[in-house]
Design an enzyme around this catalytic site. Sequence first.
Site, PDB file in Angstrom:
ATOM      1  N   THR A 126       0.763  -1.256   0.128  1.00 13.05           N
ATOM      2  CA  THR A 126      -0.051  -0.093  -0.168  1.00 13.05           C
ATOM      3  C   THR A 126       0.890   1.216  -0.166  1.00 13.05           C
ATOM      4  O   THR A 126       0.565   2.225  -0.557  1.00 13.05           O
ATOM      5  CB  THR A 126      -1.042   0.094   1.188  1.00 13.05           C
ATOM      6  OG1 THR A 126      -0.328   0.037   2.444  1.00 13.05           O
ATOM      7  CG2 THR A 126      -2.060  -1.165   1.129  1.00 13.05           C
ATOM      8  N   ASN A 127       1.982   1.240   0.603  1.00 12.76           N
ATOM      9  CA  ASN A 127       2.823   2.236   0.600  1.00 12.76           C
ATOM     10  C   ASN A 127       3.619   2.641  -0.639  1.00 12.76           C
ATOM     11  O   ASN A 127       3.610   3.732  -1.243  1.00 12.76           O
ATOM     12  CB  ASN A 127       3.972   2.084   1.544  1.00 12.76           C
ATOM     13  CG  ASN A 127       3.669   2.710   2.981  1.00 12.76           C
ATOM     14  OD1 ASN A 127       3.331   3.754   3.139  1.00 12.76           O
ATOM     15  ND2 ASN A 127       3.487   1.679   3.702  1.00 12.76           N
ATOM     16  N   MET A 148      10.548  -6.524   4.469  1.00 13.96           N
ATOM     17  CA  MET A 148      11.048  -7.322   5.673  1.00 13.96           C
ATOM     18  C   MET A 148      12.361  -8.269   5.576  1.00 13.96           C
ATOM     19  O   MET A 148      12.255  -9.035   6.492  1.00 13.96           O
ATOM     20  CB  MET A 148       9.787  -8.101   5.965  1.00 13.96           C
ATOM     21  CG  MET A 148       8.474  -7.421   5.991  1.00 13.96           C
ATOM     22  SD  MET A 148       8.689  -5.766   7.418  1.00 13.96           S
ATOM     23  CE  MET A 148       6.748  -5.336   7.036  1.00 13.96           C
ATOM     24  N   ILE A 160      16.314  -8.747   6.073  1.00 15.33           N
ATOM     25  CA  ILE A 160      17.741  -7.941   6.634  1.00 15.33           C
ATOM     26  C   ILE A 160      18.575  -7.797   5.598  1.00 15.33           C
ATOM     27  O   ILE A 160      19.020  -8.887   4.813  1.00 15.33           O
ATOM     28  CB  ILE A 160      18.237  -8.803   8.040  1.00 15.33           C
ATOM     29  CG1 ILE A 160      17.043  -8.964   9.030  1.00 15.33           C
ATOM     30  CG2 ILE A 160      19.354  -8.059   8.509  1.00 15.33           C
ATOM     31  CD1 ILE A 160      16.808  -7.589  10.022  1.00 15.33           C
ATOM     32  N   ASN A 172      13.395   4.692   4.866  1.00 13.22           N
ATOM     33  CA  ASN A 172      12.428   3.640   5.214  1.00 13.22           C
ATOM     34  C   ASN A 172      11.318   4.152   5.918  1.00 13.22           C
ATOM     35  O   ASN A 172      11.367   5.221   6.434  1.00 13.22           O
ATOM     36  CB  ASN A 172      13.192   2.654   6.372  1.00 13.22           C
ATOM     37  CG  ASN A 172      12.289   1.522   7.024  1.00 13.22           C
ATOM     38  OD1 ASN A 172      11.566   0.767   6.189  1.00 13.22           O
ATOM     39  ND2 ASN A 172      12.274   1.449   8.115  1.00 13.22           N
ATOM     40  N   HIS A 179       8.443   3.457   8.860  1.00  9.18           N
ATOM     41  CA  HIS A 179       8.318   2.386  10.177  1.00  9.18           C
ATOM     42  C   HIS A 179       7.048   2.926  10.709  1.00  9.18           C
ATOM     43  O   HIS A 179       6.750   4.127  10.968  1.00  9.18           O
ATOM     44  CB  HIS A 179       9.470   2.708  10.934  1.00  9.18           C
ATOM     45  CG  HIS A 179       9.205   1.549  12.182  1.00  9.18           C
ATOM     46  ND1 HIS A 179       9.498   0.455  12.078  1.00  9.18           N
ATOM     47  CD2 HIS A 179       8.587   1.952  13.282  1.00  9.18           C
ATOM     48  CE1 HIS A 179       9.098  -0.442  13.203  1.00  9.18           C
ATOM     49  NE2 HIS A 179       8.888   0.743  14.041  1.00  9.18           N
TER      50      HIS A 179
HETATM   51  C1  GAR Z   1       3.684  -0.666   6.643  1.00  9.50           C
HETATM   52  O1  GAR Z   1       2.697  -0.474   7.741  1.00  9.50           O
HETATM   53  C2  GAR Z   1       5.108  -0.489   7.028  1.00  9.50           C
HETATM   54  O2  GAR Z   1       5.219   0.858   7.928  1.00  9.50           O
HETATM   55  C3  GAR Z   1       5.585  -1.515   7.554  1.00  9.50           C
HETATM   56  O3  GAR Z   1       5.006  -2.405   7.359  1.00  9.50           O
HETATM   57  C4  GAR Z   1       3.635  -2.292   6.400  1.00  9.50           C
HETATM   58  C5  GAR Z   1       3.716  -2.685   5.014  1.00  9.50           C
HETATM   59  O4  GAR Z   1       2.588  -2.335   4.510  1.00  9.50           O
HETATM   60  N1  GAR Z   1       6.971  -1.476   8.232  1.00  9.50           N
HETATM   61  C6  GAR Z   1       7.796  -1.942   8.926  1.00  9.50           C
HETATM   62  O5  GAR Z   1       7.049  -2.407  10.080  1.00  9.50           O
HETATM   63  C7  GAR Z   1       9.146  -1.919   8.712  1.00  9.50           C
HETATM   64  N2  GAR Z   1       9.917  -2.147  10.247  1.00  9.50           N
HETATM   65  P1  GAR Z   1       2.601  -2.272   3.025  1.00  9.50           P
HETATM   66  O6  GAR Z   1       3.278  -3.340   2.173  1.00  9.50           O
HETATM   67  O7  GAR Z   1       0.984  -2.351   2.513  1.00  9.50           O
HETATM   68  O8  GAR Z   1       3.044  -0.789   2.360  1.00  9.50           O
END
Ligand code: GAR
Length: 212
Positions: free
Chosen positions: A14-15, A92, A94, A109, A111
Amino acid sequence: MTKNIAVLVSGGGTNLQALIDAQARGEIVNGSITAVIASTPEAYALERAKKAGIPGYVLARSDYPSAQAMTLALVDKLHELGIDLVVMAGFMTIVTGELFQAYENAVINIHPSLIPSFCGKGCYGLHVHEKALAYGVKLSGATVHFVTEECDAGPIILQKSVEVLPDDTPEVLQRRIMEQCEWKLLPRAVSLFCQDRLKVEGRTVRVLDGAE
Ligand code: GAR
């Protein structure tokens, strides 16, 4: 010169979609998303890239003997594609220091908390919101930061908060933070970077004025 952006993804994306939509509205000034790199072929984010006509690539940790070997392959790919900015948007996997040496202050990034709360190793996705609710905080939010070797500890670019409401579940809080914080902050930070308007001074990121 227009900066080439690679978006690294693992899940729903979604991001990534927020970045694609911002680009379509002309809000990524001086930048262009030219690659989406997923850590798994199953990432729905790859579908989103395809629909937007952006080339997608898969770089799975399981295809490499170590995190370092995978990172070196990633850096090779980014160089081959002429990438200037690397955006981790729900990535996700490392990676090791070689990425940050090759792209110093050019990896960002998102978060889903107000760093330094609820971040670091093992704190990702829905877990972040579970921890925030368990702690009883009244505010949470999102942070966009430069990535350094220390997990979630690089200089902060932008942050935005929302209220935590009494009946929130992790899913409800996650959605509020995505809608009100993440999907706005990430395109803005990317656009600022592409306009050379982010100046890193130690831990502080100064946002320089622009023609807005
Ligand atoms: C988002 O909420 C992002 O901030 C988080 O994972 C989700 C991914 O959603 N990231 C972390 O937790 C990184 N440590 P998306 O695939 O729908 O963008």
